[in-house]
Design an enzyme around this catalytic site. Structure first.
Site, mmCIF file in Angstrom:
data_model
loop_
_atom_site.group_PDB
_atom_site.id
_atom_site.type_symbol
_atom_site.label_atom_id
_atom_site.label_comp_id
_atom_site.label_asym_id
_atom_site.label_seq_id
_atom_site.Cartn_x
_atom_site.Cartn_y
_atom_site.Cartn_z
ATOM 1 N N LYS A 1 -10.838 -11.597 35.212
ATOM 2 C CA LYS A 1 -9.998 -12.482 34.369
ATOM 3 C C LYS A 1 -10.697 -12.738 33.026
ATOM 4 C CE LYS A 1 -7.231 -16.134 33.349
ATOM 5 N NZ LYS A 1 -5.883 -15.895 32.850
ATOM 6 N N CYS B 1 -4.422 -11.817 22.465
ATOM 7 C CA CYS B 1 -4.418 -13.282 22.448
ATOM 8 C C CYS B 1 -4.283 -13.796 21.011
ATOM 9 C CB CYS B 1 -5.690 -13.808 23.114
ATOM 10 S SG CYS B 1 -7.163 -13.407 22.192
HETATM 11 C C1 LIG Z 1 -0.896 -14.727 36.066
HETATM 12 C C2 LIG Z 1 -1.358 -13.724 35.030
HETATM 13 C C3 LIG Z 1 -2.574 -13.938 34.358
HETATM 14 C C4 LIG Z 1 -2.996 -13.019 33.392
HETATM 15 N N1 LIG Z 1 -4.197 -13.228 32.766
HETATM 16 C C5 LIG Z 1 -4.654 -12.314 31.864
HETATM 17 C C6 LIG Z 1 -5.922 -12.460 31.250
HETATM 18 O O1 LIG Z 1 -6.682 -13.398 31.508
HETATM 19 N N2 LIG Z 1 -6.299 -11.515 30.351
HETATM 20 C C7 LIG Z 1 -5.526 -10.433 30.044
HETATM 21 O O2 LIG Z 1 -5.936 -9.595 29.238
HETATM 22 N N3 LIG Z 1 -4.324 -10.251 30.643
HETATM 23 C C8 LIG Z 1 -3.875 -11.157 31.528
HETATM 24 N N4 LIG Z 1 -2.679 -10.964 32.154
HETATM 25 C C9 LIG Z 1 -1.888 -9.755 31.846
HETATM 26 C C10 LIG Z 1 -2.168 -8.650 32.863
HETATM 27 O O3 LIG Z 1 -3.511 -8.248 32.838
HETATM 28 C C11 LIG Z 1 -1.274 -7.413 32.594
HETATM 29 O O4 LIG Z 1 -1.605 -6.907 31.325
HETATM 30 C C12 LIG Z 1 0.216 -7.748 32.611
HETATM 31 O O5 LIG Z 1 0.510 -8.674 33.629
HETATM 32 C C13 LIG Z 1 1.092 -6.496 32.794
HETATM 33 O O6 LIG Z 1 0.775 -5.836 33.992
HETATM 34 P P1 LIG Z 1 1.630 -6.056 35.360
HETATM 35 O O7 LIG Z 1 3.076 -5.899 35.000
HETATM 36 O O8 LIG Z 1 1.098 -5.004 36.286
HETATM 37 O O9 LIG Z 1 1.317 -7.430 35.818
HETATM 38 C C14 LIG Z 1 -2.213 -11.873 33.103
HETATM 39 C C15 LIG Z 1 -1.020 -11.677 33.795
HETATM 40 C C16 LIG Z 1 -0.569 -12.567 34.744
HETATM 41 C C17 LIG Z 1 0.721 -12.307 35.463
#
Ligand SMILES: Cc1cc2nc3c(=O)[nH]c(=O)nc-3n(C[C@H](O)[C@H](O)[C@H](O)COP(=O)(O)O)c2cc1C
Length: 316
Positions: free
Chosen positions: A43, A127
């Site tokens: 994370k 971000c």
């Molecule tokens: C609950 C949650 C927390 C996330 N926290 C971060 C984070 O701390 N840093 C980051 O770069 N992306 C974060 N993401 C984005 C994910 O790493 C990813 O890029 C995004 O969810 C798309 O992938 P997915 O559709 O497989 O979830 C977060 C996503 C979710 C759902």
């Protein structure tokens, strides 16, 4: 059995499957053998302590979810002391993800986290940039270039820039990241969305808007991976809506060298192992000897491609 190992730049991974930042925690070791994954992505951490966004922070949507977790953080010292060590006990490369509010903060944090036990730094430049009205660094090629080149000057560690699908010209942003010295591109983060409770008439997220993830965003993420693949020569890690081996193969055919799995792990914490097993089965069925052969191998009609490229360049 097919060889699943891939190389992301100089980094050797036993297979192309790794978690997406924020969708994975040390507790997942109860459902998965971390020594079977390609890498362990933690994370995001931000240098400044902060509490994260107002609640509620998640809302379910058809084929996905919205989140506005923010980056709750207890700072880099706490992270180095308490969060990082358990991940380094496995025989799997550790990827530290960093978020920051300004270019200088990014560069300093990356320098501080360029530790021997960290294989790669992932800079979450999706971000908000507090020096530019809170717009994400990766919304714009110039701010991307500034952030990535500052990071590059402060570390000799391999580092990946994680881009946002909310940018209209992702291929141009990816190119800026490459020219500024990123070793890889992660495409990408969540898409900005919103949801309203029609009974209370209130937004379902405390922060009003948040990031959409899960299968709902997969076609968009896949298209962007392919656009980035046509734009840069550095490796691309595909991310967005991947939940099975076929999804992972699709991203590789579009141009990804490796993939990250996010939301799918909330539904099934063991899904990454199933994806790895599924990649073996796919390769056996299709006679693929090395999975790395798949990268960018989508079959395109040449004429169509040229026309599409012209269109894509005009419309972003
Ligand atoms: C609950 C949650 C927390 C996330 N926290 C971060 C984070 O701390 N840093 C980051 O770069 N992306 C974060 N993401 C984005 C994910 O790493 C990813 O890029 C995004 O969810 C798309 O992938 P997915 O559709 O497989 O979830 C977060 C996503 C979710 C759902």
């Amino acid at each position: 059995m097919a060889k699943l190992n891939v190389k992301v730049g100089d980094l050797k991974l036993r297979n192309p499957v790794m978690p997406a930042s924020g969708c994975f925690a040390i507790e997942y070791s109860e459902a998965l053998d971390f020594n079977n994954l390609g890498a362990l992505v933690i994370k995001s951490v931000s240098p400044k302590s902060r509490a994260g966004n107002p609640t509620p922070r998640v809302a379910e949507t058809p084929s996905g979810m919205l989140n506005s977790i923010g980056i709750p953080s207890k700072g880099l010292d706490y992270y180095r002391r308490e969060v990082l060590p358990p991940y380094t006990r496995y025989d799997t490369p550790v990827v530290v993800s960093i978020s920051a509010d300004t270019v200088d903060e990014f560069a300093q944090a990356v320098a501080e986290m360029s530790l021997p036990e960290v294989a790669v730094i992932e800079a979450n430049i999706s971000c908000p940039n507090l020096e530019a009205d809170g717009m994400a660094f990766a919304m714009d090629p110039d701010t991307t270039y500034k952030a990535v080149s500052a990071i590059r000057r402060h570390t000799s560690h391999p580092f990946w820039a994680k881009l946002t699908p909310n940018a209209s010209h992702v291929a141009v942003v990816a190119k800026a990241a490459e020219e500024a010295g990123a070793d890889g591109i992660v495409m990408g983060n969540t898409m900005l969305g919103m949801s309203i409770d029609v009974r209370t008439r209130k937004p379902k997220l405390g922060n009003v808007m948040g990031g959409l993830s899960g299968p709902a965003i997969k076609p968009v993420a896949l298209r962007m991976v392919h656009q980035c693949y046509r734009s840069v020569h550095i490796p691309i890690i595909g991310c967005g809506g991947i939940r099975c081996a076929e999804d992972a193969v699709e991203f590789m055919l579009a141009g990804a060298t490796a993939v990250q799995v996010g939301t799918a792990s909330f539904i099934d914490p063991g899904v990454m192992q199933k994806i790895i097993d599924g990649l073996h089965a796919y390769c056996d069925e299709m006679g693929v000897e090395r999975i790395s052969e798949l990268t960018g191998q989508v079959k395109l009609d040449r004429q169509l491609t040229d026309r599409w490229l012209r269109f894509a360049q005009q419309s972003g």
